[in-house]
Design a protein around this motif. Structure first.
Motif, PDB file in Angstrom:
ATOM      1  N   PHE A 166       0.862  -1.175   0.000  1.00  9.02           N
ATOM      2  CA  PHE A 166       0.000   0.000   0.000  1.00  9.02           C
ATOM      3  C   PHE A 166       0.906   1.235   0.000  1.00  9.02           C
ATOM      4  N   SER A 167       0.855   1.991  -1.073  1.00  6.56           N
ATOM      5  CA  SER A 167       1.740   3.152  -1.204  1.00  6.56           C
ATOM      6  C   SER A 167       1.002   4.441  -0.857  1.00  6.56           C
ATOM      7  N   ALA A 168       1.706   5.329  -0.179  1.00  5.53           N
ATOM      8  CA  ALA A 168       1.236   6.694   0.097  1.00  5.53           C
ATOM      9  C   ALA A 168       2.486   7.505   0.381  1.00  5.53           C
ATOM     10  N   SER A 169       2.871   8.381  -0.527  1.00  6.83           N
ATOM     11  CA  SER A 169       4.174   9.021  -0.375  1.00  6.83           C
ATOM     12  C   SER A 169       4.259  10.343  -1.123  1.00  6.83           C
ATOM     13  N   GLY A 170       5.083  11.232  -0.569  1.00  5.67           N
ATOM     14  CA  GLY A 170       5.406  12.471  -1.258  1.00  5.67           C
ATOM     15  C   GLY A 170       6.658  12.359  -2.105  1.00  5.67           C
ATOM     16  N   THR A 206      -2.705   4.703  -2.766  1.00  9.67           N
ATOM     17  CA  THR A 206      -3.601   5.503  -1.943  1.00  9.67           C
ATOM     18  C   THR A 206      -3.160   6.961  -2.017  1.00  9.67           C
ATOM     19  N   HIS A 207      -3.953   7.823  -1.429  1.00 11.34           N
ATOM     20  CA  HIS A 207      -3.709   9.266  -1.560  1.00 11.34           C
ATOM     21  C   HIS A 207      -2.702   9.769  -0.540  1.00 11.34           C
ATOM     22  N   PRO A 208      -1.661  10.507  -0.990  1.00 10.34           N
ATOM     23  CA  PRO A 208      -1.196  10.624  -2.380  1.00 10.34           C
ATOM     24  C   PRO A 208      -0.057   9.643  -2.633  1.00 10.34           C
ATOM     25  N   GLU A 227      -7.356   3.502  -4.386  1.00 10.44           N
ATOM     26  CA  GLU A 227      -8.528   4.010  -3.682  1.00 10.44           C
ATOM     27  C   GLU A 227      -9.113   5.180  -4.467  1.00 10.44           C
ATOM     28  N   PRO A 228     -10.409   5.425  -4.329  1.00 12.54           N
ATOM     29  CA  PRO A 228     -11.051   6.536  -5.055  1.00 12.54           C
ATOM     30  C   PRO A 228     -10.411   7.882  -4.726  1.00 12.54           C
ATOM     31  N   GLY A 229     -10.236   8.686  -5.762  1.00 10.99           N
ATOM     32  CA  GLY A 229      -9.769  10.057  -5.591  1.00 10.99           C
ATOM     33  C   GLY A 229      -8.310  10.224  -5.250  1.00 10.99           C
ATOM     34  N   ALA A 230      -7.542   9.145  -5.256  1.00 14.24           N
ATOM     35  CA  ALA A 230      -6.127   9.240  -4.879  1.00 14.24           C
ATOM     36  C   ALA A 230      -5.337   9.997  -5.949  1.00 14.24           C
ATOM     37  N   LEU A 231      -4.447  10.877  -5.504  1.00 13.12           N
ATOM     38  CA  LEU A 231      -3.532  11.569  -6.414  1.00 13.12           C
ATOM     39  C   LEU A 231      -2.375  10.629  -6.723  1.00 13.12           C
ATOM     40  N   ILE A 232      -2.172  10.319  -7.998  1.00 19.35           N
ATOM     41  CA  ILE A 232      -1.153   9.359  -8.412  1.00 19.35           C
ATOM     42  C   ILE A 232      -0.354   9.981  -9.554  1.00 19.35           C
TER      43      ILE A 232
END
Length: 290
Positions: A166-170, A206-208, A227-232
């Motif tokens: 599960f990725s979520a990173s800047g 996942t966001h973002p 996931e819905p609406g995630a910035l990718i």
């Protein structure tokens, strides 16, 4: 008697895991009783947010959630076993103020680093799962994060287990400079070795999910979920607009846009994610599960 003693560590491990998951969800430290949605601005009681898995009851915005809490939503009860729990970040460049910021992030989140990796079961199928937690330095990829992800991939390779990340990173962590950027090649090489051995890799965005994480292991899944609406994306939309001098289309780089253009296979609401992963993993296991 030996059977009883063998059960105790598992019960203690599960109890600790559930406590960490509750802390991630704000259920331990007397957090504010009302939570405001960052997208629509509406406020709702924390109990309502918890029942909806921290998806806005008004607009459907999927709030970023902590690593242990996310794992608690998908792993079978009692199956969690953390990998490399004590692997700490390193101030490889002696960057001014970095050590103090790391200590503050660890104290605030209870995490050692931005990545949590574990062995567990999803729908009875054993797997390796990893989560990037955006509360810790925006989930940025440090040398320790790269090492944890690489070790998790190598463990999945050695044990012939499917892999879910599960990725979520800047992106890359600027305080570690080129050493952070080197983790892109390191993690990608580990995924390639895993794939060459026939392993299944499910990447959940996942966001973002941006920067060097997007440009490395997050984009290499055999199955790409979001996931819905995630910035990718790699660079953010504002940077792109400033660079090309043009207005981007509505929804650019969001998960729905990425699915329409073939980068993501399926956009899955948080409430359906565990069932989707069960279906994928059990199909991969030929219908067999423990």
């Amino acid at each position: 008697m030996n059977d009883i003693r063998d059960l105790l560590p598992n019960r203690m491990r599960e109890r600790t895991f559930q406590l960490k998951a509750k802390r991630d969800a704000g259920a331990v430290w007397h957090e504010p009783q009302f939570v405001e949605c960052k997208q629509c601005g509406r406020r709702a009681a924390r109990t309502l947010w918890a029942r909806s898995l921290y998806v806005c009851p008004n607009c459907g915005y999927h709030m970023p959630i902590g690593g242990y809490y996310r794992l608690s939503l998908v792993l079978d009860h009692g199956s969690f076993r953390e990998l490399d729990a004590d692997l700490d970040p390193q101030d490889v460049l002696n960057f001014p103020g970095y050590g103090e910021k790391l200590a503050a992030a660890q104290n605030k989140t209870g995490l050692h680093e931005a990545a949590v990796t574990a062995v567990g079961r999803i729908g009875g199928v054993a797997c390796v799962a990893a989560v990037l937690d955006s509360r810790f330095f925006m989930g940025s990829m440090s040398t320790a994060v790269g090492e944890k992800i690489t070790r998790a991939v190598e463990y999945a390779t050695a044990k012939r287990l499917p892999l879910v990340i599960f990725s979520a990173s800047g992106g890359a962590r600027m305080q570690e400079g080129i050493f952070s950027l080197m983790q892109m090649a390191k993690t990608s090489a580990a995924i390639q070795r895993f794939s060459a051995k026939g392993g299944l890799y499910v990447s959940v965005l996942t966001h973002p999910t941006t920067g060097g994480v997007t440009a490395s292991f997050a984009s290499l899944g055999d199955i790409m979920l979001a996931e819905p609406g995630a910035l990718i994306g790699f660079a953010g939309p504002r940077v792109i607009e400033q660079t090309i001098g043009e207005k981007l289309p509505a929804g650019f780089q969001r998960s729905e846009f990425q699915m329409e253009h073939g980068f993501v296979d399926q956009v899955v609401p948080r409430s359906q994610l565990r069932d989707t992963l069960i279906q994928v993993l059990q199909l991969h296991a030929g219908g067999k599960h423990e």
